[in-house]
Scaffold this active site. Structure first.
Site, PDB file in Angstrom:
ATOM      1  N   GLY A 125       0.823  -1.201   0.000  1.00  0.00           N
ATOM      2  CA  GLY A 125       0.000   0.000   0.000  1.00  0.00           C
ATOM      3  C   GLY A 125       0.861   1.256   0.000  1.00  0.00           C
ATOM      4  N   CYS A 126       0.267   2.355  -0.410  1.00  0.00           N
ATOM      5  CA  CYS A 126       1.017   3.602  -0.554  1.00  0.00           C
ATOM      6  C   CYS A 126       1.491   4.143   0.789  1.00  0.00           C
ATOM      7  CB  CYS A 126       0.184   4.639  -1.289  1.00  0.00           C
ATOM      8  SG  CYS A 126      -1.476   4.875  -0.631  1.00  0.00           S
TER       9      CYS A 126
END
Lengths: 341, 341, 341, 341
Positions: free
Chosen positions: D145-146
């Protein structure tokens, strides 16, 4: 004086409410939701206002009984129906929506794509462009549109004084996103709006016939104008950049005289030759600032007007109409602090 | 092939450098600072580029010895003097500044308020509007201005085909702040620019004579056009909204044919009838997107063009000129990823 | 009552001026420029205010003669010297700059890197954090810093009630660009600020000792706190996101009680458990909104406070101090319309 | 090599597509719509990409037949089901969604509030944090995930080298709106997002368990961390501001050594002591820039990391995983031009 407000939840509705609460001639403001059946606390829908009021269910008899007048700040198409009992009773209304702005039912149907108000009601309605008409004595005031206000105020001195070739009028109008309201849409999705410019309703904006209706009052020969709208990556404000050919022989002096004579005693309009306003200088205020210049090379006149779309373009002008209607001081309730910076 | 670049530190200069580093026909790029006496690491002035290169001191002989051509991306007024030895030697130059764009020395003095280049040098210079002229065979290419590019590309099909009343042309051009460069100024101070629109250089922008020079090549009767510029609260991009009266009898079909014929085989131009481009759709690319529409009521044609001012409006078109000059593939080095969203 | 204002031209100065003009207990406001030798029209420097006033030359005797008190809204370092005659005369002053905020001269020299005020003057100065001290009876009030206000108000209930491990305090504070004032700088150049976040003065911000001075009044053991500042791509507002470990055994109930007891009767503070404020909800107002939550998993308490840096963080709190000083109504002059949307 | 891409229409999906088209080891990219029954032209949904491709109906057998691998860039919850045939066939997949990131099915159910993938499939999945693990040999890669990427990269050197009190970790993470995707919502309505900061999912963000899972691999004793997310008024980028207490006796030298040793040979990570990155310096690139500093007064270490959420935080890291999986050059396809300015 008690006033009613139908439609506090929209952007201009909440600004109007705050203005009314501070108005020296208003004792209390009663809120109504036009499609509401039971009372609702204002806090639950607009906590930012920090007000303890309730939004009451809609009932026209009740509104007329408990208030001396009422503002409608609802979507286009709603007051066509809702306003009838008020019009029948000659009860004072200021309507911020577009339903009663156009003179012709056909034009309304064409541009708004909705059923038009009855002819008799249209006739009863007064178009409240406060700088040129007075709402004194009117019972039903239709408050002008935001783009229409900015554009008409920019062009009025030239049209009234017949200084221009009216077939040459071009308006490149720009607006922040608050003009589009609270409804979600792709074009107002932040990732889409930000760092972007988006044209919309090119040649189809419903404020075009409103502008032309008014200009024709001053010069019957004004044709449909060229008018485009561009959505800006900012929240508040409208800039109308207008271009038009001066008639042959018209001088800078003639142009300046027209603006000076037209606006020298208008509290909320500042028109300056050769100095173009920034959008920001009017935000948070009811002012319309205008810059104009005759280009001696092209013989075009550039006129740029700026307004806060929620104030002079909506709630602020509505207060001016209210002041005219009830003969209060013209600037009552409108001594606002500009948003600086 | 080795190329030189004078002026990497400006906004378009650094974009140009990145494009050259990826260009399939470029072996190496040598950097020079036009007022620099000793070498300086690029890292120290532009750490964001993450490049190990040095910016070398300026020496025209050295530049000509070590490169097959050179780009100048410096402020207006600098190449008037600096370019002389290159012009004398017929050494290939692409100049992104304005010094050699105008045909007349007097016009340059008037609009740029600087001493103009010598007549003989001006004659040697080729105006590199790549979609209409070819830089093949040219040695000194003057790369068009950003506003000029957007405006000329919007108007070209109509002027070339004599479809419009050229005395009616109005251009409402808007630009992001990167066009104003790195220099600090009040109008680009964030608290002032943000949530604002600011007009500047109304009727005085130096791209006006550049636009007119080019339009006159297609139609001698084109007069000075009405042109305003507005600073936007965003970083990259130009939108030129153009308005002009169609000549009597001109139809939608005529207008469409003009755009289709002019641009159907142009890689970087997309012109569409009735669909107006958003600014963002070209950012990060070398495209110029154009929407146009004849308004049957006003008989005005609206043409809206958008470009990334640092690409099609500067470094991208410079690469196109470079490709033409050396007969590389027209789109070499320009397959860029759009900034989305 | 006549009041003087030295420094109307800065961002908070012009907001303060507008507030004073509307204040029910103020008859007239006289403006002074601290480095000014001759009078200057306000219109010429701040046309947006649309006020006919003049900015008068600076003369301390003149100021004391013509006013009952004076506000100083000048850069840090200026009132150290300028305030002396006022302090000697016990003339009422509210100083919005940092010169007299810190308790120790050494701390001032270290954090502000300027010569400190004399010890006797420092002792005369009252730190006007209105929600915890009263300026009644004070003659020289030092108005708190913007970051200091947001941070202290967020942490106060926990420090006062000894609920936290004070060695664990971390503050991640963010501010819009108006806090940096009108001076041009690279970090506030639009092309640099826009679409960006920039940290500055990490561990070196001069509001750190101001915060710690105040916290130590409540708990002597509070050490220097961890405090960073980040510049936001927006104009107005501060958000202070604070993190701190709850002491062992402290419950959600304890935390809530602390906030409720501390702030339940504070007009301009709204503290809510589990609901975190947006920045925008206080812009244009004097409110400080606070959200807080004990995370049962990490046993950290998150406290987020938001203020308008020019109002509660500067001119608004100055008005509160003014009201306390002269025993006016606590919220006199502060019934402001929020900027919505 | 032919690759498939399911989900081109999202923000990171279209970036991934553009990267794949330029990748030196990719011959062709086939597009699929996971809920699509008939082919659809890409132009009709993403005209900005200016690509002639079609989005094909979804058919897992067809995908496996016509490609050597496939990327899934769809919403959370979709690949839990869709991926099964690929997992059963050991067909190479890089999944950009969250379905297979967490180690525990219970954690997935708790944080994502969806049915979790089967245990056997979870075991088959490889968490592709490219700077610390290699996807060589993996068939099913779950792309991080970012927020998780930005946070883990900031904390890794300190956790791996046991330099900090892991119970003290506080992360104040900020993101632009592109992270929220294309779905319309109140919090991403321009008038609401602009000039605002909004916290969301405080203590409930689904990247928290992903971060902790990874940190525990390096130090079993890492507890749940304090993590908040704030929505910024800008489109692209994440900044993770991390705070943590250094263990007693730890020096600046120790901290610096940890970062140097961990990252000195990582192409896409730049870690610098005492210099904090701006958000903008990584936009348009695959870089993660990190600044760190031990505060000698508070003994807290501040670590700030920035990434482009659509590149290093999504499509860029997916390309790195692709390069590892197939043993291509580590930086193949990732020489991107930064967005400057």
């Amino acid at each position: 004086m008690n006033v009613g407000l139908v439609g506090v939840t929209g952007y201009s509705g909440s600004v109007l409410y705050e203005l009314l609460l501070r108005h020296p001639n208003v004792d209390s403001v009663n809120l109504y939701g036009h499609s509401q059946k039971v009372a609702q606390s204002l806090e639950s829908v607009l906590p930012q206002l920090r007000r303890g009021a309730n939004i009451l269910p809609y009932d026209s008899a009740d509104i007329m009984k408990n208030n001396q007048m009422v503002f409608f700040d609802v979507s286009a198409g709603v007051t066509t129906e809702l306003a009838k009992p008020f019009l029948d009773a000659n009860f004072p209304v200021i309507d911020l929506a577009g339903d009663y702005r156009l003179k012709s039912r056909d034009a309304y149907k064409k541009w708004y794509k909705k059923e038009a108000p009855d002819e008799k009601y249209l006739k009863q309605s007064h178009y409240g462009l406060v700088d040129f008409t007075s709402s004194k004595g009117a019972t039903y005031v239709s408050n002008p549109g935001c783009y229409a206000t900015a554009t008409i105020l920019a062009l009025a001195p030239l049209v009234i004084n017949h200084l221009i070739d009216t077939t040459s009028i071009v308006v490149d109008a720009k607006s922040g996103t608050s003009g589009a309201g609270k409804s979600l849409s792709e074009s107002t999705h932040f990732s889409q709006t930000n760092e972007n410019l988006q044209l919309y309703k090119v040649n189809h904006h419903q404020h075009i016939p409103e502008i032309v209706d008014q200009l024709k009052d001053w010069d019957e020969d004004v044709p449909y104008i060229q008018f485009t709208t561009t959505l800006l990556p900012l929240t508040r404000g409208i800039m109308a950049s207008c271009y038009t050919k001066a008639k042959s022989g018209i001088t800078e002096e003639d142009v300046k005289n027209a603006f000076v004579q037209t606006y020298s005693d208008h509290t909320f309009i500042n028109a300056t030759e050769g100095v173009f306003p920034t959008l920001k200088q009017v935000i948070g205020t009811n002012f319309c600032d205008i810059g104009y210049q005759l280009n001696p090379v092209t013989h075009q006149i550039v006129i740029v007007s700026v307004i806060d779309n929620l104030l002079k373009g909506a709630a602020g002008q509505a207060i001016q109409n209210f002041n005219q209607m009830f003969e209060f001081k013209p600037d009552a309730g409108l001594d606002l602090i500009p948003v600086l910076p």
